[in-house]
Write a protein that holds these residues in place. Structure first.
Motif, PDB file in Angstrom:
ATOM      1  N   SER A1005     -29.355  23.850   4.457  1.00 21.12           N
ATOM      2  CA  SER A1005     -27.913  23.717   4.263  1.00 21.12           C
ATOM      3  C   SER A1005     -27.161  24.636   5.211  1.00 21.12           C
ATOM      4  O   SER A1005     -27.739  25.541   5.816  1.00 21.12           O
ATOM      5  CB  SER A1005     -27.548  24.039   2.812  1.00 21.12           C
ATOM      6  OG  SER A1005     -28.004  25.343   2.523  1.00 21.12           O
ATOM      7  N   THR A1007     -22.906  26.181   5.836  1.00 24.45           N
ATOM      8  CA  THR A1007     -21.498  26.143   5.470  1.00 24.45           C
ATOM      9  C   THR A1007     -20.675  26.112   6.742  1.00 24.45           C
ATOM     10  O   THR A1007     -20.955  26.844   7.696  1.00 24.45           O
ATOM     11  CB  THR A1007     -21.126  27.384   4.652  1.00 24.45           C
ATOM     12  OG1 THR A1007     -22.095  27.555   3.637  1.00 24.45           O
ATOM     13  CG2 THR A1007     -19.743  27.226   4.047  1.00 24.45           C
ATOM     14  N   SER A1009     -16.594  25.559   8.474  1.00 25.65           N
ATOM     15  CA  SER A1009     -15.172  25.454   8.193  1.00 25.65           C
ATOM     16  C   SER A1009     -14.701  24.116   8.737  1.00 25.65           C
ATOM     17  O   SER A1009     -14.906  23.788   9.906  1.00 25.65           O
ATOM     18  CB  SER A1009     -14.417  26.614   8.851  1.00 25.65           C
ATOM     19  OG  SER A1009     -14.647  26.600  10.239  1.00 25.65           O
ATOM     20  N   THR A1059     -20.198  19.258   0.206  1.00 23.89           N
ATOM     21  CA  THR A1059     -19.388  19.794  -0.893  1.00 23.89           C
ATOM     22  C   THR A1059     -18.207  20.545  -0.306  1.00 23.89           C
ATOM     23  O   THR A1059     -18.363  21.424   0.546  1.00 23.89           O
ATOM     24  CB  THR A1059     -20.227  20.758  -1.741  1.00 23.89           C
ATOM     25  OG1 THR A1059     -21.511  20.188  -1.919  1.00 23.89           O
ATOM     26  CG2 THR A1059     -19.577  20.981  -3.080  1.00 23.89           C
ATOM     27  N   ARG A1061     -15.163  23.090  -0.379  1.00 26.51           N
ATOM     28  CA  ARG A1061     -14.597  24.267  -1.056  1.00 26.51           C
ATOM     29  C   ARG A1061     -13.431  24.737  -0.225  1.00 26.51           C
ATOM     30  O   ARG A1061     -13.622  25.342   0.827  1.00 26.51           O
ATOM     31  CB  ARG A1061     -15.634  25.381  -1.144  1.00 26.51           C
ATOM     32  CG  ARG A1061     -16.770  25.051  -2.074  1.00 26.51           C
ATOM     33  CD  ARG A1061     -17.732  26.230  -2.077  1.00 26.51           C
ATOM     34  NE  ARG A1061     -19.029  25.821  -2.550  1.00 26.51           N
ATOM     35  CZ  ARG A1061     -20.173  26.174  -1.964  1.00 26.51           C
ATOM     36  NH1 ARG A1061     -20.161  26.908  -0.874  1.00 26.51           N
ATOM     37  NH2 ARG A1061     -21.321  25.796  -2.465  1.00 26.51           N
ATOM     38  N   ASP A1064     -13.575  25.222   3.509  1.00 29.34           N
ATOM     39  CA  ASP A1064     -14.979  25.225   3.922  1.00 29.34           C
ATOM     40  C   ASP A1064     -15.708  24.037   3.306  1.00 29.34           C
ATOM     41  O   ASP A1064     -15.269  23.436   2.340  1.00 29.34           O
ATOM     42  CB  ASP A1064     -15.658  26.511   3.445  1.00 29.34           C
ATOM     43  CG  ASP A1064     -15.230  27.696   4.287  1.00 29.34           C
ATOM     44  OD1 ASP A1064     -14.515  27.437   5.308  1.00 29.34           O
ATOM     45  OD2 ASP A1064     -15.568  28.823   3.929  1.00 29.34           O
ATOM     46  N   ALA A1065     -16.844  23.776   3.901  1.00 30.20           N
ATOM     47  CA  ALA A1065     -17.665  22.698   3.347  1.00 30.20           C
ATOM     48  C   ALA A1065     -19.124  23.100   3.443  1.00 30.20           C
ATOM     49  O   ALA A1065     -19.541  23.724   4.413  1.00 30.20           O
ATOM     50  CB  ALA A1065     -17.439  21.395   4.104  1.00 30.20           C
ATOM     51  N   LEU A1066     -19.862  22.747   2.412  1.00 29.91           N
ATOM     52  CA  LEU A1066     -21.290  23.048   2.404  1.00 29.91           C
ATOM     53  C   LEU A1066     -22.046  21.746   2.642  1.00 29.91           C
ATOM     54  O   LEU A1066     -21.902  20.776   1.896  1.00 29.91           O
ATOM     55  CB  LEU A1066     -21.692  23.665   1.060  1.00 29.91           C
ATOM     56  CG  LEU A1066     -23.203  23.872   0.876  1.00 29.91           C
ATOM     57  CD1 LEU A1066     -23.716  24.989   1.773  1.00 29.91           C
ATOM     58  CD2 LEU A1066     -23.515  24.160  -0.582  1.00 29.91           C
ATOM     59  N   THR A1068     -25.554  19.981   2.682  1.00 27.64           N
ATOM     60  CA  THR A1068     -26.929  20.168   2.212  1.00 27.64           C
ATOM     61  C   THR A1068     -27.739  18.931   2.575  1.00 27.64           C
ATOM     62  O   THR A1068     -27.276  17.793   2.373  1.00 27.64           O
ATOM     63  CB  THR A1068     -26.963  20.348   0.687  1.00 27.64           C
ATOM     64  OG1 THR A1068     -25.879  21.186   0.324  1.00 27.64           O
ATOM     65  CG2 THR A1068     -28.276  20.918   0.246  1.00 27.64           C
ATOM     66  N   LYS A1085     -22.846  19.138  11.611  1.00 25.38           N
ATOM     67  CA  LYS A1085     -21.981  20.304  11.766  1.00 25.38           C
ATOM     68  C   LYS A1085     -20.974  20.059  12.877  1.00 25.38           C
ATOM     69  O   LYS A1085     -19.764  20.218  12.688  1.00 25.38           O
ATOM     70  CB  LYS A1085     -22.821  21.551  12.079  1.00 25.38           C
ATOM     71  CG  LYS A1085     -23.051  22.419  10.856  1.00 25.38           C
ATOM     72  CD  LYS A1085     -24.246  23.319  10.995  1.00 25.38           C
ATOM     73  CE  LYS A1085     -24.045  24.508  11.915  1.00 25.38           C
ATOM     74  NZ  LYS A1085     -25.289  25.321  12.008  1.00 25.38           N
TER      75      LYS A1085
END
Lengths: 1093, 443
Positions: A1005, A1007, A1009, A1059, A1061, A1064-1066, A1068, A1085
């Motif tokens: 995964s 994270t 931006s 996901t 947030r 930001d985004a995660l 996975t 990415k």
């Protein structure tokens, strides 16, 4: 009235022949067994009684016997009154048999026949369409002029009947009425005009038939219906197809400009035709020809019919291509025509005749199939002769030795007439191909020692013709023939030898007089043609060698003077005056030598089919080589195309259509136009009303029919898009079922096939959608039942027309090769149901080898298919050949482990490229499914092929050799990691469950931006699916986006979740394939961090 | 009746007929003639055409010697006779105007096939026994000379085929063979399937039948060989099943032709056969295997025929052996030789099977049966010739017939069959057979 006629019958029974009616009966052909007839007559005495009885079964029995009498050609007209009474019977079979009788005898007993008319008029109002139709059929078959007005009325009424079957019958009745009373023509044309607008496939064939019979010159009636007919064609029954194709051929020749080079009309000699392709090219360069889209429509829509099982249809399409298609396209009919040679003897005969005509102009078309024309000893004589004719036409420098070897076996055939025909053929080859003249001649000389006389005689005749072309070198042969002379008895052969002797007596100065001496001895017993040639020989020898032959000549002339045949006496007298100098001989004898010994032009040996091309191929006239009654000449292309807009349809009168079974009403919305549309939108559309749906489909089909511009787009060979699109209607309903199914599959994949069957037929809509798929396949606007939408369809077409830019030649040619694919554009769908039709399913088919499915997961169709193509071969390195490839993101049809690729090969050079293929040797380990060899690629043309490659779940490039006839180019395909995946349909709980199994090592995964404009769920979806071929997992959470897929080769699951947030985004990724995971992660990415532009 | 008035009347009729002499209609009349020249059935779809028109046909028939050699199209002063020869019957159709000849020929063959379908065989006897049904069929198949209903599934709904039981019932009840309503198939977009089909056992069988057409020369090398195949189906499925048949190696198929039920587009794009089948027996597709592929020749023939210069005799020696059989047994091997006219009789000895020489047709037929690779069958012996006649110029050709079960010689394999649209689970089966087509060995 009835009583009276009954009377006349009873007279007849007594053998009276006084009444006019009876006299007519007498003259009915009963040519066979007049004696037997009377006995038969007595035996059938009881028939009348039976017919008048009250018992149905007795009546039926009697009618059966009556029909038997008719079938034997025996007279049963005396029973007319008894039979006609039963016309109103309730028993359908009895009724039908009465109809048979009526149609047969009504013409002879017109007054009595009128009795039955009211029954039919009543039947025309019946609710049962079968009864209405058959009443009309019989009514119109009764050839009684007095009922013409009744028939006219009935036809008019039936033409607007709700049942297409009755309308079809009406179309048939038009022809009958026309032949009964041609004065009704104008009224009938009105009915035809109305019926031509009919959209039922059932009616189309019959009404065009009526058109052809009644008013074939009223081309203007076709204009508005042209496109409809083209589109309906595939679904019309076979017999109607033949008639429509023939009519459209004539139509096209009057409406479109020639697709052939201006000066290369049909009489192109064979040599020119041989280099045809080059000419075609030059033409293209000099003056671009633009084919009318309607012309193209006809060619495209008839092409699939080449695969028909009906030989008449195949022949009709072949002749259409021959008369209408650009020259380089004609050759697509070759294979199908050759296939017909496997059919019945009679079919072979007709097809071979047509091939014979074609092969004169276009050797190249049939040369690759030369061996199909080899003669078998079991062939019928006319078949053998035709095959020989074709082989001779096909002979050229390259294949002549093969053909001659084949001919050698034929010469030995037991069928001597055929052997003789073969010798003629050898002669033709020898004159046409100068390289082999000598060897042919030698071969023929060898045949002179053949035991069979017909063979020898034929050889002599052919040798004579050959020698005329170059006599000086062949005095040996002439000598040889002189030696044979004693043994040859066939008059034609003897005459030929004598003629040769005389003509070339200077080459054989010693032998010729000796031959003349022998002839003088046997002169009286020779045939006339031999005698004539003897006189000729004598005359010629007298002029060249009078010392030796003077006395002989005079002797022969004396014999000829008293011959029984006046031709010979005449010739003798003429020759004597010409050559023997006497006091009365005029100025002519001075020139005797120049007259007799003038050099004669060599005969030209040519095909008997040379001039057949004046007739349209596939017609009776062509077969007979004579104009048959009613033959319609095919007109020449117009120099300037008539107004194209006449075919535009502005308003379509909706034809009411009921009574048809409710098979398929809804038309699946293919979503070609919505190519880039969002998934949300897509869903909305599906949920929308059916009218919206159908309008989108009609719009789409409208654009399709002029698909020159679209072809690029529409040819992405997506194999399942159609399935999925057609089923999309029922998607909503089935969603729950599908989820259930998926669970079941996971838990117990062993029982998969059983589950499959169940789910498949779980709802009505399943079968419905597959049916409607059928109809949508048949071409745009071809749905006969759904009027409203085809109406819009036509309108849209008309609207599109003027806006449309003219396609350039390049596109035009390309489009040809892409014809087949244009209905199969990839259709992006959010909730595909591919699983049902997946080829990877196990089958419980007994006795079949079972395809092993690599994965337990069902692939679905791609959410997004990228447009970008990558260069495989640049045209500079490829010496004119350039190649591009695209990932179609479809499961590969060639193998479960393969990634499906689409190659577009174009020829940008100025020479045609031949034999384009992928070399057998593959430099790397990848398994590649090669595309079929492309025989020939014309300059500026391009072709799209699909292939498959097994990348083995790695991004290692697949290297292979792309070969043409001359060159080999090393190329490689480097797959992006996202292309190694196939989308998988999953429900959210499934996804979570699977994800929980793939943790730890299997999870990677990162994270990131997010770029602000990427944050919407739509754009995330779009970004992800454009990077990788993944399926979207629907969820009600806004912040988590899930995507599922599997690797193509090993079938391992790849689960991606994004996901959100805040900003930001995660990302996975859960998969067993860690390499893929890390590569995919990197690409996602970059994609999500970059802004939307 | 005075001869004169009779003649006059005849003329009257002729002129009456000639008013529609050039009526534009495709098939005007049909005559059925057996191979000895008896006209045993006639049917007219318009005014009667005198059967004397067949005299032109008889003339051509006589000229042709063999029935196979009769030209399919005969031109007479007022009519065109288009004929086919099938099952020892000539189907002679009369037409008066331009018509695509293949159209008529194809239709006549369709008629013959329908008879075969209805009566089990198409022969003079069966046609005569069922004249009424034949007439009803012809009436239904052609309207005003234009084909109306030719699909066997629909015909069977309109006119029921005869069975012994039904003919008994018919005589008792007087209920006929004619259906009362219009078959729904007639109106639908799938006219080949009848509606409301029901079976207790749902089955679908597919026979892949391939035929090898070959010409081998004296030395045994192939002059020409190709494979023609077909898939014969027997589908007995209830309702409206939608089938999909796919192949392991569809690329083998070079040229195909389909039953109208097959969707062209699916084939073009995916190489699968997708169709709603007719009910019962039908040929789904026929195909040609691309000529580039080498054709395996399953047998070889070593033959030697010689005719002696001296004395009226000859010698014959034939051995047949398996060649490329893919490990299967070659069965039903029959060798046929059309001997030259001068061969009177044959005195031969066969190590396997039986032989028979017909001195009238000059056909030597050797029925071998199963080919045993260990012990090759051989036929050997002497031929006696007509004395005084010259020795035959050429050795006769040899035709071979054979059959190999469980093998499609091209290697074509059916992958799977799926059914959509119906709930039940059908029983499915595929069979492969290879046969010799026109398999000829030149000697």
């Amino acid at each position: 009235m009835l009583g009276m006629s009954a009377n006349s019958v009873s007279y007849n029974d007594q053998g009276s022949v006084e009444s006019g009616v009876d006299a007519v009966q007498e003259s009915i052909p009963t040519t066979t067994n007049l004696g037997l007839f009377s006995a038969e007559f007595k035996k059938n005495d009881d028939l009348k009684e039976m017919l008048e009885s009250n018992k149905e079964s007795l009546k039926l029995d009697a009618m059966r016997r009556v029909v038997e009498l008719i079938a034997k050609g025996k007279n049963a007209s005396h029973l007319f009154p008894a039979v006609v009474k039963n016309v109103a019977s309730k028993n359908i079979e009895l009724k039908k048999l009465v109809y048979v009788y009526l149609v047969r005898y009504a013409e002879e007993q017109q007054d009595l026949a009128l009795l039955s008319i009211s029954t039919f008029q009543r039947a025309l109002k019946e609710p049962n369409q079968l009864i209405r139709a058959s009443a009309l059929r019989v009514l119109s078959s009764i050839r009684v002029p007095i009922i013409v007005p009744i028939m006219m009325l009935a036809i008019k009424e039936a033409a607007t009947d709700l049942s297409p079957y009755v309308r079809k019958t009406a179309a048939h009745a038009i022809q009958k009425l026309y032949s009964l009373d041609p004065d009704q023509k104008e009224l009938l044309i009105e009915v035809i005009e109305k019926l031509l607008k009919d959209k039922s496939t059932l009616v189309a064939g019959s009404v065009v038939m009526a058109f052809e019979e009644v008013c074939p010159d009223r081309i203007d009636l076709i204009h508005k219906n042209y496109r409809k007919l083209c589109n309906l064609l595939v679904d019309v029954e076979e017999w109607g197809q033949v008639v429509i194709i023939h009519m459209l051929t004539r139509y096209a020749r009057t409406q479109f400009v020639s697709p052939w080079r201006d000066d290369a009309v049909f009489d192109e000699n064979s040599e020119k035709a041989f280099y045809d392709s080059e000419e075609e090219k030059r033409k293209d360069q000099s003056k671009p020809y633009i084919m009318d889209p309607d012309h193209r429509l006809l060619l495209r829509n008839t092409k699939p019919l080449l695969q028909s099982r009906n030989t008449a249809v195949v022949m009709a399409v072949a002749q259409l291509y021959w008369h209408l298609a650009p020259k380089h396209e004609v050759s697509i009919v070759t294979k199908s025509l050759v296939r017909l040679l496997r059919s019945h003897r009679e079919v072979q005969y007709i097809v071979l005749q047509n091939i014979a005509t074609m092969s004169i102009q276009r050797k190249g078309m049939f040369e690759p199939f030369m061996k199909s024309f080899y003669v078998r000893s079991t062939d019928a004589t006319h078949i053998k002769t035709l095959k020989l004719e074709i082989l001779t036409n096909l002979a050229n420098e390259a294949n002549i030795s093969t053909i001659l070897r084949e001919f050698q076996t034929y010469v030995k055939s037991q069928d001597k007439a055929f052997a003789a025909a073969t010798i003629q053929a050898i002669g033709r080859c020898a004159t046409n191909i100068s390289e082999v003249t000598d060897s042919c001649l030698n071969g023929l000389v060898l045949l002179l020692s053949n035991r069979d006389e017909t063979v020898v005689a034929e050889s002599v005749v052919v040798i004579k013709k050959l020698l005329q072309t170059q006599p000086s070198q062949h005095s040996d042969i002439i000598k040889h023939m002189a030696k044979l002379f004693d043994n040859i008895t066939v008059p034609m052969a003897r005459a030929s030898i004598l003629w040769l002797m005389g003509e070339y007596c200077e080459h054989v100065p010693k032998i010729a007089p000796d031959v003349l001496r022998k002839m003088a001895k046997s002169f009286t017993s020779e045939e006339d043609i031999v005698k004539l040639q003897t006189v000729n020989l004598a005359a010629k020898l007298y002029l060249t060698n009078s010392k030796q032959t003077k006395l002989l000549t005079q002797y022969i002339l004396n014999l000829g003077k008293y011959d029984q045949n006046y031709d010979i006496r005449d010739r003798t007298r003429f020759i004597r005056q010409l050559i023997v100098p006497n006091e009365k001989s005029g100025a002519l004898s001075k020139y005797a030598r120049r007259i007799l010994m003038a050099s004669k032009p060599a005969p030209v040996l040519q095909s008997a089919f040379k001039d057949r091309d004046r007739f349209q191929l596939g017609t009776l006239s062509h077969t007979l080589n004579a104009t048959a009654t009613g033959y319609l000449e095919l007109s020449d292309w117009p120099a300037v195309a008539p107004d194209q807009s006449v075919r535009n349809v502005e308003v379509v009168e909706p034809v009411k259509e009921t009574g048809a079974p409710a098979l398929s009403k809804s038309k699946p919305g293919k979503s070609e136009k919505k190519f880039y549309s969002d998934s949300e939108q897509e869903e909305e559309q599906e949920e929308g009303s059916s009218s919206e749906d159908s309008s989108s489909s009609s719009e789409e089909s409208g654009s399709e029919s002029e698909s020159e511009e679209d072809s690029e787009e529409s040819t992405k060979s997506s194999s399942q898009s159609e399935n999925s699109s057609s089923e999309s209607d029922s998607d909503k309903k089935k969603k729950t079922q599908r989820n259930k199914k998926l669970q079941q599959q996971k838990s117990a994949s062993k029982y998969r096939s059983a589950v499959k069957v169940e789910t498949k037929s779980g709802s009505e809509s399943g079968s419905e959608s597959s049916l409607s798929e059928n109809s949508s396949e048949s071409g745009s606007g071809s749905e006969p039942e759904s009027d409203s939408d085809s109406g819009t369809d036509q309108k849209t077409k008309a609207k599109h027309k003027p806006v449309k830019s003219k396609p350039v030649t390049k596109v035009d040619q390309k489009e040809v090769s892409l014809l087949d694919l244009d209905d199969f554009s990839p259709a992006p769908l959010t909730t595909p149901k591919r699983s049902i039709l997946s080829p990877s399913l196990l089958s419980d088919l007994q006795g079949l080898s079972i395809a092993t499915s690599a994965s337990a997961l069902q692939a679905s169709s791609p959410v997004f298919v990228p447009e970008t193509s990558h260069e495989l071969l640049h045209r500079m390195t490829g010496k004119g050949l350039s190649a591009q490839y695209r990932f179609t993101r479809q499961p590969c049809i060639y193998g479960n482990n393969m990634v499906s690729l689409q190659l577009t090969l174009s020829n940008s050079g100025d020479q045609a490229l031949e034999n384009i293929h992928i070399s057998e040797r593959s430099s790397t380990g990848q398994d590649i499914h090669r595309f079929n060899t492309i025989e020939r690629l014309e300059p500026q043309a391009s072709v799209t092929v699909s292939m498959g490659a097994d990348f083995n779940d790695s991004t290692q490039a697949a290297n292979f050799q792309l070969c043409t006839k001359e060159d080999e180019f090393s190329v490689s395909i480097q797959p992006a990691v996202g292309e190694l995946l196939l989308p998988v349909t999953m429900s959210e709980p499934d996804f979570t469950k699977e994800q929980s199994k793939l943790v730890g090592m299997n999870e990677s995964s990162a994270t990131i931006s997010m770029a602000p404009d990427n944050a919407s769920s739509q754009s995330i979806n779009r970004k992800v699916v454009s990077v990788a071929n993944l399926g979207v997992v629907t969820s009600d959470q806004d912040t988590i986006h899930r995507f599922a897929g599997k690797t193509v080769s090993s079938g391992s699951l790849v689960l991606v979740s994004v996901t959100l947030r805040d900003s930001d985004a995660l990302i996975t990724i859960n998969t067993e394939k860690t390499v893929i995971a890390s590569m995919l992660l990197r690409q996602l990415k970059t994609a999500l961090m970059n802004s939307a532009t | 009746m005075p001869a004169k008035s009779f003649l006059l009347l005849k003329i009257f009729i002729k002129t009456a007929v000639s008013s529609w002499l050039f009526s534009p209609i495709m098939i005007h009349s049909l005559f059925l003639i057996n191979n000895v020249g008896d006209l045993f059935l006639e049917k007219h779809w318009k005014s009667v055409i005198s059967r004397t028109v067949c005299d032109y046909f008889f003339e051509a028939r006589e000229k042709a010697v063999e029935p196979e050699n009769v030209p399919p199209v005969i031109h007479t002063p007022h009519h065109y006779l288009i004929n086919i020869y099938r099952e020892k019957i000539f189907f002679v159709s009369v037409t008066q105007t331009e018509v695509p000849p293949l159209f008529v020929i194809e239709f006549l063959h369709q008629v013959a096939e329908t008879f075969q379908d209805y009566f089990g065989e198409c022969s003079e006897t069966t046609i005569n026994d069922n004249v009424v049904i034949v007439y009803e069929l012809l009436e239904e198949m052609l309207d005003n000379g234009f084909p109306l209903t030719t699909e066997s599934n629909i015909l069977k709904e309109l006119i029921r085929p005869p069975t012994t039981l039904r003919s008994m019932v018919n005589t008792i009840t007087g209920i006929g063979n004619i259906g009362q309503t219009l078959p729904t198939g007639q109106l639908s977009s799938i006219p080949w399937r009848r509606a409301g089909v029901k079976y207790t056992n749902n089955e679908a069988y597919f026979d892949v039948v391939e035929e090898i057409d070959a010409i081998l020369d004296k030395s045994g090398s192939t002059v020409f060989a190709e494979i023609q195949g077909g898939i014969d189906a027997c589908v007995k499925l209830s309702g409206m099943p939608d089938l999909t048949l796919s192949f392991m190696n569809p690329r083998l198929l070079d040229d195909v032709s389909f039953h109208p039920c097959v969707r062209y587009k699916r084939w073009e794009s995916e190489r699968v056969l997708s169709f709603i089948p007719p009910d019962g027996n039908f040929q789904l597709m026929s195909y040609h295997v691309s000529a580039q592929n080498l054709v395996a020749i399953p047998v070889y023939v070593k033959q030697n025929i010689s005719f002696f210069e001296t004395g009226p005799s000859g010698r014959l020696d034939i051995t047949v052996g398996p060649k490329q059989t893919m490990g299967k047994t070659v069965e039903c091997v029959v060798v046929t030789i059309h001997m030259p006219k001068v061969v009177l009789s044959a005195n031969l000895n066969a190590t396997q099977g039986t032989y028979n020489y017909d001195p009238v047709t000059k056909v030597l037929m050797w029925d071998i049966g199963k080919l045993n690779p260990q012990k090759l069958p051989n036929l050997k012996g002497s031929l006696s010739l007509q004395s005084g006649a010259p020795k035959p110029e050429e050795n006769p050709n040899l035709n071979v017939d054979l059959k190999i079960q469980q093998l499609a010689i091209s290697g074509l394999k059916v992958n799977q069959l799926d059914m959509y649209g119906e709930k039940y689970k059908p029983f499915k089966g595929v069979k492969y057979v290879t046969k010799a087509g026109k398999f000829q060995v030149r000697m």
